[in-house]
Design a protein around this motif. Structure first.
Motif, short mmCIF file in Angstrom:
data_model
loop_
_atom_site.label_atom_id
_atom_site.label_comp_id
_atom_site.label_asym_id
_atom_site.label_seq_id
_atom_site.Cartn_x
_atom_site.Cartn_y
_atom_site.Cartn_z
N LYS A 229 53.76 43.98 88.79
CA LYS A 229 53.64 45.52 88.31
C LYS A 229 54.47 45.67 87.11
O LYS A 229 54.18 46.50 86.24
N ALA A 230 55.42 44.92 86.90
CA ALA A 230 56.25 44.88 85.39
C ALA A 230 55.14 44.40 84.47
O ALA A 230 55.09 44.84 83.41
N LEU A 231 54.36 43.32 84.79
CA LEU A 231 53.36 42.86 83.57
C LEU A 231 52.37 43.89 83.45
O LEU A 231 51.91 44.30 82.18
N VAL A 232 51.97 44.73 84.46
CA VAL A 232 50.98 46.07 84.39
C VAL A 232 51.60 46.84 83.51
O VAL A 232 50.88 47.53 82.56
N ASP A 233 52.69 47.36 83.94
CA ASP A 233 53.57 48.43 82.89
C ASP A 233 53.89 47.98 81.51
O ASP A 233 53.64 48.94 80.80
N GLN A 234 54.14 46.75 81.15
CA GLN A 234 54.26 46.36 79.94
C GLN A 234 52.75 46.34 79.13
O GLN A 234 52.97 46.81 77.97
N PHE A 235 51.85 45.85 79.73
CA PHE A 235 50.56 45.97 78.90
C PHE A 235 50.01 47.39 79.02
O PHE A 235 49.71 47.79 77.67
N ALA A 236 50.29 48.28 79.76
CA ALA A 236 50.21 49.81 79.79
C ALA A 236 51.08 50.49 78.61
O ALA A 236 50.13 50.98 77.47
N ALA A 237 51.95 49.98 78.36
CA ALA A 237 52.89 50.59 77.28
C ALA A 237 52.66 49.90 76.03
O ALA A 237 52.59 50.63 75.03
N SER A 238 52.05 48.78 75.96
CA SER A 238 51.47 48.29 74.66
C SER A 238 50.09 48.72 74.22
O SER A 238 49.86 48.61 72.86
N LEU A 239 49.59 49.53 74.98
CA LEU A 239 48.32 50.12 74.59
C LEU A 239 48.25 51.03 73.53
O LEU A 239 47.53 51.26 72.74
N GLY A 240 49.32 52.10 73.66
CA GLY A 240 49.30 53.20 72.96
C GLY A 240 48.35 54.13 73.25
O GLY A 240 47.43 53.86 74.35
N PRO A 241 48.42 55.30 72.90
CA PRO A 241 47.36 56.55 73.31
C PRO A 241 46.14 56.31 73.05
O PRO A 241 45.25 56.49 74.24
N LYS A 242 45.67 55.64 71.99
CA LYS A 242 44.23 55.31 71.96
C LYS A 242 43.94 54.13 72.65
O LYS A 242 42.67 54.40 73.24
N GLY A 243 44.69 53.16 72.73
CA GLY A 243 44.25 51.89 73.87
C GLY A 243 44.10 52.59 75.26
O GLY A 243 43.27 52.01 75.91
N ALA A 244 45.15 53.40 75.39
CA ALA A 244 44.80 53.99 76.98
C ALA A 244 43.52 54.79 77.25
O ALA A 244 43.06 54.62 78.14
N ARG A 245 43.41 55.50 76.39
CA ARG A 245 42.11 56.32 76.50
C ARG A 245 40.88 55.41 76.30
O ARG A 245 40.04 55.56 77.15
N ASP A 246 40.83 54.29 75.78
CA ASP A 246 39.89 53.31 75.54
C ASP A 246 39.88 52.52 77.03
O ASP A 246 38.75 52.40 77.58
N MET A 247 41.04 52.20 77.49
CA MET A 247 40.81 51.59 78.78
C MET A 247 40.37 52.60 79.82
O MET A 247 39.53 52.20 80.87
#
Length: 183
Positions: A41-59
């Motif tokens: 869960k910590a790794l997933v949260d860290q990955f999600a935080a590293s995406l930024g808004p555009k990266g999150a939209r792309d995901m």
């Protein structure tokens, strides 16, 4: 008349990242890990935080693209056996989601069923959902669960735990070869 939800007008998003996320979840379930451990869960949260808004939209768009591709495969597979894909997929999906009250709030289940129906009828899930406003945090968890359940459904039908992932990987590789660039 052209649809405002035509898949050709939808962004593909980060299909590779989305596939990696779904494949990781499939492998942990197949390995018997039904609970998400704190480290993962910590790794997933860290990955999600590293995406930024555009990266999150792309995901998010990437997960929607996976849902579209999975539903297109399921549609063809069921129609080859003279079965209705929506009847066979949506009912199973909704029943499974209803048994997951910790992960899936009941009010997001209709939206996820709508995404699957949109994809199953040839519409872009991301453009279909976009008409209803921004994604809610509850819907984002449900979106991942929906893609996971569709991949698992395909794997069960083919009796091959890696079929859904391999199918998308091969499609990405073929597109890369055809267009001469990373997709």
């Amino acid at each position: 008349m052209p649809s405002s939800c035509d898949p050709g007008d939808a962004p593909a998003g980060d299909v590779g990242g989305a596939l990696m996320m779904i494949d990781s979840r499939l492998k942990s379930v197949y390995d018997g890990k039904t609970e998400t451990d704190a480290e993962q869960k910590a790794l997933v949260d860290q990955f999600a935080a590293s995406l930024g808004p555009k990266g999150a939209r792309d995901m998010i768009d990437g997960v929607c693209t996976l849902i579209f591709m999975f539903m297109q495969w399921l549609r063809m597979a069921y129609e080859d056996h003279d079965k209705d894909p929506l009847e066979n997929v949506v009912a199973s999906l909704v029943a499974t989601m209803r048994r997951m009250p910790k992960s899936m709030r009941p009010e997001v289940i209709p939206t996820m069923a709508g995404l699957v129906v949109a994809a199953g009828t040839g519409l872009s899930p991301s453009l279909w959902r976009k008409q209803y406003g921004f994604w809610t945090p509850e819907e984002l968890t449900a979106l991942e669960v929906t893609a996971f359940l569709l991949a698992e459904h395909i794997n069960r039908l083919t009796e091959d735990r890696d079929f859904a992932t391999r199918m998308i990987t091969e499609a990405l590789f073929s597109a890369e070869e055809a267009y001469g660039e990373e997709v």
